[in-house]
Write a protein that holds these residues in place. Structure first.
Motif, mmCIF file in Angstrom:
data_model
loop_
_atom_site.group_PDB
_atom_site.id
_atom_site.type_symbol
_atom_site.label_atom_id
_atom_site.label_comp_id
_atom_site.label_asym_id
_atom_site.label_seq_id
_atom_site.Cartn_x
_atom_site.Cartn_y
_atom_site.Cartn_z
ATOM 1 N N ILE A 433 0.841 -1.199 0.000
ATOM 2 C CA ILE A 433 0.000 0.000 0.000
ATOM 3 C C ILE A 433 0.876 1.248 0.000
ATOM 4 O O ILE A 433 0.576 2.244 -0.675
ATOM 5 C CB ILE A 433 -0.954 0.005 1.202
ATOM 6 C CG1 ILE A 433 -1.922 -1.174 1.124
ATOM 7 C CG2 ILE A 433 -1.745 1.313 1.253
ATOM 8 C CD1 ILE A 433 -2.879 -1.268 2.299
ATOM 9 N N ALA A 434 1.988 1.202 0.750
ATOM 10 C CA ALA A 434 2.910 2.338 0.746
ATOM 11 C C ALA A 434 3.492 2.561 -0.645
ATOM 12 O O ALA A 434 3.654 3.710 -1.086
ATOM 13 C CB ALA A 434 4.031 2.108 1.768
ATOM 14 N N LEU A 435 3.798 1.481 -1.355
ATOM 15 C CA LEU A 435 4.269 1.613 -2.733
ATOM 16 C C LEU A 435 3.213 2.268 -3.610
ATOM 17 O O LEU A 435 3.508 3.148 -4.427
ATOM 18 C CB LEU A 435 4.626 0.235 -3.303
ATOM 19 C CG LEU A 435 5.927 -0.415 -2.841
ATOM 20 C CD1 LEU A 435 6.014 -1.826 -3.390
ATOM 21 C CD2 LEU A 435 7.130 0.398 -3.291
ATOM 22 N N ALA A 436 1.956 1.833 -3.441
ATOM 23 C CA ALA A 436 0.864 2.369 -4.260
ATOM 24 C C ALA A 436 0.597 3.836 -3.954
ATOM 25 O O ALA A 436 0.014 4.537 -4.784
ATOM 26 C CB ALA A 436 -0.406 1.554 -4.031
ATOM 27 N N CYS A 437 1.007 4.286 -2.790
ATOM 28 C CA CYS A 437 0.742 5.673 -2.378
ATOM 29 C C CYS A 437 2.007 6.530 -2.388
ATOM 30 O O CYS A 437 2.070 7.554 -1.706
ATOM 31 C CB CYS A 437 0.118 5.694 -0.984
ATOM 32 S SG CYS A 437 -1.473 4.852 -0.875
ATOM 33 N N THR A 438 3.033 6.094 -3.130
ATOM 34 C CA THR A 438 4.286 6.840 -3.214
ATOM 35 C C THR A 438 4.613 7.155 -4.660
ATOM 36 O O THR A 438 4.576 6.272 -5.528
ATOM 37 C CB THR A 438 5.450 6.038 -2.591
ATOM 38 O OG1 THR A 438 5.141 5.739 -1.233
ATOM 39 C CG2 THR A 438 6.747 6.838 -2.647
ATOM 40 N N ASP A 439 4.946 8.407 -4.917
ATOM 41 C CA ASP A 439 5.411 8.837 -6.242
ATOM 42 C C ASP A 439 6.928 8.901 -6.259
ATOM 43 O O ASP A 439 7.583 9.074 -5.219
ATOM 44 C CB ASP A 439 4.851 10.224 -6.587
ATOM 45 C CG ASP A 439 3.339 10.193 -6.782
ATOM 46 O OD1 ASP A 439 2.818 9.147 -7.220
ATOM 47 O OD2 ASP A 439 2.689 11.216 -6.488
ATOM 48 N N ASN A 440 7.498 8.751 -7.463
ATOM 49 C CA ASN A 440 8.935 8.945 -7.675
ATOM 50 C C ASN A 440 9.800 8.008 -6.840
ATOM 51 O O ASN A 440 10.666 8.426 -6.075
ATOM 52 C CB ASN A 440 9.340 10.397 -7.377
ATOM 53 C CG ASN A 440 8.634 11.380 -8.278
ATOM 54 O OD1 ASN A 440 8.383 11.083 -9.441
ATOM 55 N ND2 ASN A 440 8.296 12.534 -7.747
#
Length: 513
Positions: A433-440
């Motif tokens: 979920i952290a990956l899905a909510c992180t840009d760049n």
């Protein structure tokens, strides 16, 4: 990677809607538990009759596509540079894949499934008949075999290809689907897909908690004499949270990898104990017989819908199971992609299918086989099925474990095994979920520790609501709620994979000769 890739940023467009859903889902589960249970039960009954057959076809299609990619020229595509070595050793990689894929539910189902199948058998067999025992020893291998594992593997391929081959600085489901949509709608559609992914993941973890936590509480209660009430369940959930909070803080290599390796060690010790101390010959004979029947009846079980009677076995089990696995497919696919740097598509497909299936089969073969033996040799009125019908499935699971030598040790080991499996799954979910909510993202695809810990807390709080609701139908309903967005995402990802491979092959970017 571009320069911005070294400066990860939070994607509030994904985070805020996900948090709103989390709050809106938790409130009714806590305040209106009976109404929530009835609503989830009704949704499950509607879902299985409306979409059940579609999931059977998706299972066959998924396995077919995986094998086609693995044994075609596309199987040589490597996630990373041509001469790059795998980031993790094969044993560690397989351990992480397996522990994430089966979550804590594998122990619940390894004992519960045979009991349900004996009491309510498939293919019109009489309950507790020899035919019912035969199917019970076979269907567990089918429901944890190559078809469901292919859901996980097929979702890892688009994500890994986009991140490691195309080198986009996003490891999220929307990034794998970008090429399906035009410039005008790409961003809003992408954000919607990431939100659906995060929401589906939250809902799926609620359901896994509903299977795992009461089972651990009942086993611990049997071992200690303490009451397995809601307070104990919250205590179990707190222990699980403490373990995966620590693992999340430590990160991928030191956290999830070590936790997975430890749990595999515990699993091997438990399995060896049951095999050596238990009915060794029966367990081996049952395993061989079950696998043989699985191979003989693979397509029959894969396509059985029972349209001519009022029976609902395929809807209640196979169709539910495929939805259950698809619910976790984008998550596990994302995680498998993340840990598969340096591996080819063929390696991911073959190792993922074979080792994932083999691990699940061994657990079901030993614990499921022992459950069948316990039922077969139990005195009338005291069998596990009698306990299940009078007290429920969780006491029935505990009753099977208490028939083993050193029952206290086995019950506590069972608790440890289940807790760590579920903690590994939650840790992976928080990471995903952290990956899905992180840009760049940078090339290591590592969200910040604070961001991962934030989702770890959310994933610990929400399951507490469903524990008050309980009930197998309610849990299945929760799985089906999560399955709808995850199915849409999974199909789009696979379609996108073929499109981007075709584009890269045509442009000369992808060279397979």
């Amino acid at each position: 990677m571009n320069e911005q890739a070294n400066n990860p940023k939070l994607s509030m467009a994904t985070i805020l809607p996900t948090l709103i859903f989390a709050a809106l889902s938790l409130i009714p589960l806590v305040l209106y538990e009976k109404e929530s249970a009835a609503a989830l039960d009704g949704f499950f009954n509607w879902f299985k009759t409306t979409f059940g057959s579609m999931y059977l076809l998706l299972g066959l299609a998924s396995l077919g596509i995986c094998l086609t990619l693995a044994f075609s020229k596309y199987g040589k595509i490597k996630f990373g540079e041509p001469d790059e070595k795998p980031q993790f050793s094969t044993p560690t990689w397989v351990a992480m894949l397996f522990c994430t894929g089966v979550a804590g539910g594998v122990l619940y189902w390894s004992i519960a499934e045979p009991l349900y199948y004996l009491a309510y058998p498939p293919f019109y067999a009489a309950p507790l008949s020899t035919e019912a025992f035969t199917w019970a020893g076979c269907y567990t291998f089918f429901h944890w075999g190559p078809l469901p594992w292919s859901f996980y593997i097929i979702c890892s391929l688009p994500l890994g290809y986009v991140f490691f081959v195309r080198k986009k600085n996003l490891l999220r489901v929307s990034a794998s689907c970008d090429d399906l949509f035009g410039d005008r709608v790409r961003r809003p559609v992408g954000v919607t897909l990431d939100i659906l992914f995060a929401i589906g993941l939250l809902a799926s973890n609620i359901s896994i908690a509903g299977f795992t936590v009461p089972m651990v509480a009942e086993a611990f209660s049997t071992a200690t004499g303490l009451q397995a009430d809601y307070s104990m369940q919250l205590g179990v959930l707190a222990v699980i949270a403490a373990i995966y909070f620590t693992s999340t803080f430590m990160g991928l290599e030191k956290g999830i990898a070590r936790l997975s390796n430890f749990n595999v060690g515990v699993a091997i010790a438990m399995l060896c104990f049951v095999i050596v101390i238990g009915p060794t010959s029966f367990l081996l004979d049952n395993f061989v017989n079950g696998v043989g029947n699985f191979m003989q009846n693979f397509f029959r079980m894969s396509t059985w819908t029972d349209p001519y009677t009022a029976g609902t076995f395929p809807q209640d089990w196979t169709m539910f199971y495929w939805a259950y696995w698809i619910t976790y497919a984008p998550l596990t696919g994302l995680f498998v992609a993340r840990i598969s740097r340096g591996r080819t598509i063929k390696q991911i497909v073959i190792h993922g299918l074979c080792f994932g299936m083999l691990g699940a089969w061994v657990i079901h073969g030993v614990f499921g086989g022992y459950t069948l033996f316990t039922q077969l040799t139990a005195a009338a009125g005291s069998s596990p099925i009698d306990v299940m019908k009078t007290a429920g499935i969780f006491p029935a699971i505990a009753s099977v474990l208490t028939t083993l030598p050193m029952k206290i040790l086995m019950l506590l080991s069972f608790c440890v095994f289940s807790v760590i499996f579920f903690a590994t799954s939650l840790d992976s979910s928080a990471y995903a979920i952290a990956l899905a909510c992180t840009d760049n993202l940078d090339e290591k695809a590592t969200p910040s520790c604070a961001h991962r810990m934030f989702w770890a807390v959310i994933l610990a709080v929400i399951p507490a609501g469903l524990l008050k609701v309980g009930g197998l139908s309610a849990l299945k309903g929760c799985v089906n709620v999560a399955a709808i967005p995850m199915t849409i995402i999974s199909v789009l990802m696979v379609v996108a994979l073929f499109k981007v491979i075709g584009q890269d092959k045509k442009s000369g970017r992808l060279k397979l000769d």
